[in-house]
Motif scaffolding. Sequence first.
Motif, short mmCIF file in Angstrom:
data_model
loop_
_atom_site.label_atom_id
_atom_site.label_comp_id
_atom_site.label_asym_id
_atom_site.label_seq_id
_atom_site.Cartn_x
_atom_site.Cartn_y
_atom_site.Cartn_z
N PHE A 66 -71.32 2.10 7.95
CA PHE A 66 -71.84 0.99 8.69
C PHE A 66 -72.57 -0.14 7.71
O PHE A 66 -72.77 -1.26 8.14
CB PHE A 66 -72.33 1.14 10.26
N ALA A 67 -73.00 0.37 6.91
CA ALA A 67 -74.09 -0.29 6.06
C ALA A 67 -73.36 -1.29 5.35
O ALA A 67 -73.78 -2.56 5.29
CB ALA A 67 -74.68 0.55 4.87
N SER A 68 -72.13 -1.28 4.96
CA SER A 68 -71.20 -2.06 4.21
C SER A 68 -70.61 -3.23 5.31
O SER A 68 -70.57 -4.26 5.12
CB SER A 68 -70.08 -1.30 3.65
N LYS A 69 -70.32 -2.63 6.56
CA LYS A 69 -70.16 -3.76 7.47
C LYS A 69 -71.07 -4.65 8.11
O LYS A 69 -70.94 -5.80 8.09
CB LYS A 69 -69.49 -2.81 8.79
N PHE A 70 -72.34 -4.25 7.91
CA PHE A 70 -73.50 -5.14 8.19
C PHE A 70 -73.60 -6.18 6.87
O PHE A 70 -73.82 -7.23 7.43
CB PHE A 70 -74.86 -4.29 8.60
N THR A 71 -73.59 -5.58 6.02
CA THR A 71 -73.81 -6.27 4.68
C THR A 71 -72.62 -7.46 4.57
O THR A 71 -72.80 -8.73 4.07
CB THR A 71 -73.87 -5.59 3.40
N SER A 72 -71.42 -6.87 4.71
CA SER A 72 -70.15 -8.03 4.72
C SER A 72 -70.52 -8.80 5.98
O SER A 72 -70.27 -10.28 5.76
CB SER A 72 -69.11 -7.29 5.10
N PHE A 73 -70.87 -8.64 7.09
CA PHE A 73 -71.13 -9.51 8.13
C PHE A 73 -72.29 -10.74 7.55
O PHE A 73 -72.07 -11.71 7.86
CB PHE A 73 -71.53 -8.82 9.60
N ALA A 74 -73.49 -9.90 7.14
CA ALA A 74 -74.34 -11.03 6.76
C ALA A 74 -73.84 -11.98 5.70
O ALA A 74 -74.55 -13.05 5.40
CB ALA A 74 -75.41 -10.05 6.17
N GLU A 75 -72.94 -11.37 4.67
CA GLU A 75 -72.56 -12.40 3.44
C GLU A 75 -71.94 -13.63 4.36
O GLU A 75 -71.91 -14.72 3.57
CB GLU A 75 -71.60 -11.60 2.55
N ASP A 76 -71.12 -13.48 5.32
CA ASP A 76 -70.26 -14.69 5.98
C ASP A 76 -71.05 -15.41 6.94
O ASP A 76 -70.77 -16.20 7.64
CB ASP A 76 -69.14 -13.91 6.70
N ALA A 77 -72.34 -14.79 7.35
CA ALA A 77 -73.05 -15.26 8.60
C ALA A 77 -74.06 -16.51 8.08
O ALA A 77 -74.99 -16.87 8.97
CB ALA A 77 -73.70 -14.36 9.29
N GLY A 78 -74.12 -16.60 6.73
CA GLY A 78 -74.96 -17.63 6.12
C GLY A 78 -76.36 -17.50 6.52
O GLY A 78 -76.94 -16.13 6.42
N SER A 79 -77.02 -18.36 6.62
CA SER A 79 -78.57 -18.25 6.98
C SER A 79 -79.00 -18.10 8.67
O SER A 79 -79.87 -18.35 8.90
CB SER A 79 -79.21 -19.58 6.73
N SER A 80 -78.02 -17.59 9.11
CA SER A 80 -78.17 -17.34 10.73
C SER A 80 -79.24 -16.35 11.05
O SER A 80 -79.15 -15.32 10.04
CB SER A 80 -76.95 -17.16 11.44
N GLN A 81 -79.75 -16.38 12.17
CA GLN A 81 -80.70 -15.05 12.42
C GLN A 81 -79.78 -13.96 12.75
O GLN A 81 -80.28 -12.92 12.24
CB GLN A 81 -81.25 -15.50 13.93
N GLU A 82 -78.52 -14.12 13.05
CA GLU A 82 -77.64 -12.75 13.18
C GLU A 82 -77.54 -12.01 11.94
O GLU A 82 -77.37 -10.80 11.54
CB GLU A 82 -76.34 -12.85 13.80
N GLY A 83 -77.28 -13.01 10.96
CA GLY A 83 -76.94 -12.48 9.68
C GLY A 83 -78.19 -11.88 8.97
O GLY A 83 -78.21 -10.84 8.34
N PHE A 84 -79.24 -12.31 9.16
CA PHE A 84 -80.72 -11.86 8.99
C PHE A 84 -80.91 -10.65 9.49
O PHE A 84 -81.37 -9.42 8.99
CB PHE A 84 -81.92 -12.81 9.18
N ASP A 85 -80.52 -10.25 10.96
CA ASP A 85 -80.85 -9.41 11.79
C ASP A 85 -79.84 -8.09 11.05
O ASP A 85 -80.18 -6.90 11.02
CB ASP A 85 -80.52 -9.56 13.05
N ALA A 86 -78.76 -8.54 10.68
CA ALA A 86 -77.76 -7.59 10.04
C ALA A 86 -78.40 -7.05 9.06
O ALA A 86 -78.32 -5.67 8.79
CB ALA A 86 -76.42 -8.22 9.88
N LEU A 87 -78.96 -7.81 8.07
CA LEU A 87 -79.49 -7.10 6.88
C LEU A 87 -80.82 -6.30 7.27
O LEU A 87 -80.91 -5.31 6.59
CB LEU A 87 -79.91 -8.45 5.97
N LEU A 88 -81.58 -6.64 8.26
CA LEU A 88 -82.54 -5.78 8.77
C LEU A 88 -82.05 -4.36 9.04
O LEU A 88 -82.67 -3.20 8.87
CB LEU A 88 -83.46 -6.28 9.77
N GLU A 89 -80.78 -4.33 9.56
CA GLU A 89 -80.19 -3.07 9.96
C GLU A 89 -79.91 -2.06 8.75
O GLU A 89 -80.30 -0.88 8.96
CB GLU A 89 -78.88 -3.48 10.95
N VAL A 90 -79.53 -2.89 7.63
CA VAL A 90 -79.41 -2.10 6.57
C VAL A 90 -80.62 -1.58 5.74
O VAL A 90 -80.79 -0.53 5.43
CB VAL A 90 -78.78 -3.00 5.31
#
Length: 400
Positions: A66-90
């Motif tokens: 799931f680490a790579s899934k969260f990172t890939s999501f963040a790559e596509d999510a730009g500067s959104s809060q969701e992208g940031f939160d995904a990186l925090l999960e990693v």
Amino acid sequence: MRHLLYTVILAALCVDVLVAQSLKDEFQQLQREYASSTEAWQVKYDGVKTEDGSIARYREWPGWSFASKFTSFAEDAGSSQEGFDALLEVLKMGNSVGEFDQDLFDDYERAIELILEKHREKKLRNLCAQVRVSKQSENFLRTLMVEGDSNELRAEACFFLGRLLSQKRDMCLPNSWAKRPGVGAFGEYSDSRVRANLDRFLANQDIEQLQSEAIRCFKLVTSDYPDVPTARGDEKLSDRARREIYELRHLAIGVTAPDIVGADVDGKPMRLSDHRGKVVLLVFWASWCGPCIGDIPHEKELYAKFVDRPFVIVGVNADDTLTSAQDSVRDNAIPWRSFWNGPDGIDGPITTNWNVRAWPTVYVLDPEGTIRFKHLRREELGEPLEQLVTETETNVSKQR
């Protein structure tokens, strides 16, 4: 024409809302999948105690995929809060299992890169304390100590860069946990997963330079940010930095430990240096500290194992009354002596001089009083102590 302009603006706003909602839904779905997979994994391996079972449990942890899934999501999510939160999960995964694992390391490092690339406007101060010891963590802190958007952020980054460099220094020492191979089937397996990344990170490091730069960071905090409070607001960051400088100079691995002169819990005089010639397990403890009391059975095993050998356990008790200290020694049948830290408890003179921040705090000193290990506990102590005690016995035999 004006009506058409309003229509275009409204349509654009609707698109932004839909995109934002889509990102939110996608992130929440990813979180649910991770939580579900983790729950199933925990049920599958509940109660596993064998080495083989522990290896399988570790290998099948959902975080690895799931680490790579969260990172890939963040790559596509730009500067959104969701992208940031995904990186925090990693980052949480790295804090949980260690960032150097072969199946997490690249995503952990990329997550920190993405935070700098896409999320500079977010509140990053608390992250300074959370990033682990790694190349990108170091770059993250170096960048923010120069380019941070406030004194508070720059001071925090500078302080925790000093901490990171200090930890890196300790990891580079010959006796550090980072240099020792794993013990047992599970230890060997988990070590094999981190060894390549860890060795690359620690290669060709100058221990003295790391210490000097760490001290420079802490001095910069004291000189340039003397009044910036800690993130918790309980003290000035500069006061913490001064204690870190003292610890690096006087309490670091490889340094001769400061002497302790005082009295034990029965009021009898004692001093730490009386035990020169023996390996010393120095334990800072208190009766109100659950983990401290939980460690006592393990410490008793070590006491019995090394009886009649050049080894001694010395405690430093931080109860604020002698009565509670004496009761705890009696109730737990502790056979070794403990200094009493005085009526100020954890703020007494010994713990203040040794910059003790966590309970228990454990040091291992060699026969010359040099600090050889810090913060090892329970099963972690067995092999290093056996090595040091045997080494001491060998040296004594040679001198005869």
